[in-house]
Design a protein around this motif. Structure first.
Motif, short mmCIF file in Angstrom:
data_model
loop_
_atom_site.label_atom_id
_atom_site.label_comp_id
_atom_site.label_asym_id
_atom_site.label_seq_id
_atom_site.Cartn_x
_atom_site.Cartn_y
_atom_site.Cartn_z
N VAL A 54 0.84 -1.20 0.00
CA VAL A 54 0.00 0.00 0.00
C VAL A 54 0.89 1.25 0.00
O VAL A 54 0.69 2.16 -0.80
N HIS A 55 1.87 1.28 0.89
CA HIS A 55 2.74 2.46 0.97
C HIS A 55 3.63 2.60 -0.26
O HIS A 55 3.86 3.72 -0.73
N ALA A 56 4.10 1.50 -0.80
CA ALA A 56 4.93 1.56 -2.01
C ALA A 56 4.14 2.14 -3.18
O ALA A 56 4.66 2.91 -3.98
N ARG A 57 2.86 1.81 -3.26
CA ARG A 57 2.02 2.32 -4.35
C ARG A 57 1.55 3.75 -4.11
O ARG A 57 1.59 4.58 -5.00
N VAL A 58 1.11 4.04 -2.89
CA VAL A 58 0.44 5.32 -2.64
C VAL A 58 1.42 6.46 -2.35
O VAL A 58 1.20 7.59 -2.77
#
Length: 164
Positions: A54-58
């Motif tokens: 999630v953090h890598a994408r967002v």
């Protein structure tokens, strides 16, 4: 709604205390890039592909993290050449907190040299908060969100999920 928040919602007190935003507000004393390095490294330590993805994408792009740095949050060492000297110190601090539960004299010296007390407390809180998030996501066996990133293999760029 993220799967993680559906898990939190099963316990209204937990949802109120942890909240949907957690420590992701504009009042953080850390720059976005440093905050995300701490979160990505913490979730990688706990093998929490769900939250890492999630953090890598967002947030990774806004934090200025490139593909090599994303891979390094999962597989690299604090000495990886893709990091600045201060980022290497930050990763060392995060790694020691997760490996030892405390900082060596050398890491503590780096910590106080590079960050003010308020920032140090934020790093500690992020490590603790995202350890808790990782425990919950891993125990709930949350599959990565379909739009999230997957853990990269060593030496490879992260791929889009769903992961297999």
């Amino acid at each position: 709604m993220l799967s993680l928040f559906r898990v939190f919602a099963r316990n209204p007190r937990l949802l109120r205390k942890l909240g949907a935003a957690g420590l992701l507000d504009d009042a953080s004393p850390l720059p976005l890039r440093q905050r995300e390095i701490v979160i990505l490294r913490t979730t990688a330590h706990h093998r929490c592909e769900y939250e890492w993805g999630v953090h890598a994408r967002v947030f990774a792009k806004a934090a200025g993290l490139d593909e090599a740095q994303l891979v390094a949050t999962r597989h690299g060492t604090a000495e990886a050449p893709c990091w600045t000297e201060q980022e290497q110190a930050l990763i060392r601090v995060v790694d020691e907190l997760h490996d030892e539960g405390k900082l060596s004299e050398e890491a503590h010296s780096l910590f106080v040299r590079h960050w003010e007390t308020e920032q140090q407390l934020e790093v500690l809180a992020l490590c603790g908060f995202y350890s808790t998030v990782s425990f919950i996501a891993n125990t709930a066996r949350l599959a990565p969100e379909p739009w999230a990133r997957c853990f990269p293999d060593a030496g490879e760029a992260p791929s889009a999920c769903p992961c297999g």
